[in-house]
Motif scaffolding. Structure first.
Motif, mmCIF file in Angstrom:
data_model
loop_
_atom_site.group_PDB
_atom_site.id
_atom_site.type_symbol
_atom_site.label_atom_id
_atom_site.label_comp_id
_atom_site.label_asym_id
_atom_site.label_seq_id
_atom_site.Cartn_x
_atom_site.Cartn_y
_atom_site.Cartn_z
ATOM 1 N N VAL A 177 -6.152 -2.648 5.747
ATOM 2 C CA VAL A 177 -6.835 -2.052 4.592
ATOM 3 C C VAL A 177 -8.349 -2.539 4.144
ATOM 4 O O VAL A 177 -8.999 -1.957 3.342
ATOM 5 C CB VAL A 177 -6.028 -1.838 3.426
ATOM 6 C CG1 VAL A 177 -4.583 -0.892 3.895
ATOM 7 C CG2 VAL A 177 -5.435 -3.062 2.801
ATOM 8 N N GLN B 209 -8.975 2.751 -2.991
ATOM 9 C CA GLN B 209 -8.127 1.975 -3.929
ATOM 10 C C GLN B 209 -8.295 2.715 -5.522
ATOM 11 O O GLN B 209 -9.446 2.929 -5.893
ATOM 12 C CB GLN B 209 -9.026 0.584 -4.333
ATOM 13 C CG GLN B 209 -8.167 -0.329 -5.199
ATOM 14 C CD GLN B 209 -8.463 -1.752 -5.073
ATOM 15 O OE1 GLN B 209 -9.739 -2.169 -4.828
ATOM 16 N NE2 GLN B 209 -7.441 -2.739 -5.248
ATOM 17 N N THR C 102 0.875 -1.409 0.018
ATOM 18 C CA THR C 102 0.056 0.109 0.043
ATOM 19 C C THR C 102 0.920 1.221 0.085
ATOM 20 O O THR C 102 2.049 1.106 0.357
ATOM 21 C CB THR C 102 -1.037 -0.146 1.259
ATOM 22 O OG1 THR C 102 -0.180 0.335 2.377
ATOM 23 C CG2 THR C 102 -1.766 -1.233 1.366
ATOM 24 N N VAL D 182 -9.083 4.641 3.658
ATOM 25 C CA VAL D 182 -8.624 3.800 2.793
ATOM 26 C C VAL D 182 -9.197 3.684 1.453
ATOM 27 O O VAL D 182 -10.485 3.490 1.510
ATOM 28 C CB VAL D 182 -8.197 2.263 3.179
ATOM 29 C CG1 VAL D 182 -7.331 1.643 1.946
ATOM 30 C CG2 VAL D 182 -7.421 2.141 4.464
ATOM 31 N N ILE E 146 -3.584 0.568 -3.648
ATOM 32 C CA ILE E 146 -4.338 0.957 -2.667
ATOM 33 C C ILE E 146 -3.424 2.171 -1.743
ATOM 34 O O ILE E 146 -2.445 1.681 -1.646
ATOM 35 C CB ILE E 146 -4.509 -0.217 -1.524
ATOM 36 C CG1 ILE E 146 -5.388 -1.560 -2.251
ATOM 37 C CG2 ILE E 146 -5.092 -0.084 -0.458
ATOM 38 C CD1 ILE E 146 -5.399 -2.789 -1.993
ATOM 39 N N TRP E 147 -4.409 3.077 -1.297
ATOM 40 C CA TRP E 147 -3.805 3.995 -0.887
ATOM 41 C C TRP E 147 -4.586 4.454 0.529
ATOM 42 O O TRP E 147 -5.673 4.431 0.775
ATOM 43 C CB TRP E 147 -4.092 5.497 -1.691
ATOM 44 C CG TRP E 147 -3.441 5.481 -3.007
ATOM 45 C CD1 TRP E 147 -3.686 4.795 -4.074
ATOM 46 C CD2 TRP E 147 -2.329 6.217 -3.243
ATOM 47 N NE1 TRP E 147 -2.963 4.942 -5.068
ATOM 48 C CE2 TRP E 147 -1.803 5.865 -4.564
ATOM 49 C CE3 TRP E 147 -1.498 6.994 -2.456
ATOM 50 C CZ2 TRP E 147 -0.669 6.409 -5.367
ATOM 51 C CZ3 TRP E 147 -0.267 7.420 -3.274
ATOM 52 C CH2 TRP E 147 -0.186 7.041 -4.488
ATOM 53 N N GLN E 148 -3.752 4.549 1.553
ATOM 54 C CA GLN E 148 -4.090 4.953 2.881
ATOM 55 C C GLN E 148 -3.666 6.423 3.047
ATOM 56 O O GLN E 148 -2.748 6.908 2.809
ATOM 57 C CB GLN E 148 -3.390 3.981 3.841
ATOM 58 C CG GLN E 148 -3.467 2.725 4.070
ATOM 59 C CD GLN E 148 -2.663 1.847 4.981
ATOM 60 O OE1 GLN E 148 -2.919 1.973 6.149
ATOM 61 N NE2 GLN E 148 -1.440 1.373 4.626
#
Length: 208
Positions: A170, A88, A47, A86, A94-96
């Motif tokens: 996530v 997508q 991520t 979170v 995938i980005w937090q």
């Protein structure tokens, strides 16, 4: 000290992915793109985290990402450690987006303080030793669960997490096959780690 200049995401449509990154997060050279049709399904094992100063900034970035076409995996909310959400991206990454603060101290802004690449690995201790052997210095280590490396002034930080733990964090299944569709661009040299993550010599024009 090893410095990570950027990460390269392999995507089916680089132009569309670039539009998303620019519109949602305002990112440029820190996240590079390369066209690829490499087979990949499910969780790709990593991520990218955007660390910001306050909850309002989390909301601003998450909202911008959703407006740009991202899918919400975890709505932004308070937790024991702070505030975060979170998403997508349309390309599957995938980005937090997270802040250690639970209170706002100013107007909302899409200001990113740090970018952290979290690699989900099968054996944190073994991967930690592999990276130490390749010249990375450990900044923080929590046994077999989490390791954070000192990456100097580079715009991208690096941490290791158990793969299953990262997937749970996530909100997705840990199952996945095929290519990670990721290359880490640094001054550490060219190699592939025990979990198949590729490293390459960094380009010179990446900065935060």
């Amino acid at each position: 000290m090893t410095s990570i200049a950027s990460v390269t995401l392999e995507v089916a449509d680089p132009a569309a992915a670039e539009r998303f990154l620019t519109t949602a997060f305002g990112l440029g050279g820190q996240v590079r793109l390369r066209a690829s049709e490499a087979p990949s399904s499910g969780f790709r094992g990593f991520t990218l985290s955007l660390v910001v100063s306050q909850p309002a900034n989390v909301d601003a970035l998450v909202d911008a990402a959703v407006d740009a076409g991202a899918k919400t995996l975890k709505p932004a909310a308070k937790s024991l450690w702070g505030y975060g959400g979170v998403v997508q991206a349309p390309d599957g990454s995938i980005w937090q987006v997270a802040s250690s603060s639970k209170k706002n101290t100013g107007p909302a802004a899409r200001q990113i303080d740090e970018i952290v690449l979290l690699l989900g690995v099968e054996d944190v201790k073994a991967s930690k030793q592999f990276y130490v052997d390749h010249g990375l210095a450990v900044a923080k280590s929590f046994g077999s669960k989490y390791v954070e490396f000192a990456t100097g002034s580079g715009p991208v930080k690096l941490a290791l997490y158990k793969r299953r733990g990262l997937a749970k964090l996530v909100g997705i299944s840990p199952d996945g096959t095929g290519s990670h569709r990721l290359t880490v661009d640094s001054d550490a040299g060219t190699f592939t780690d025990p979990d198949g993550f590729a490293w390459a010599t960094a380009p010179e024009n990446a900065s935060l």
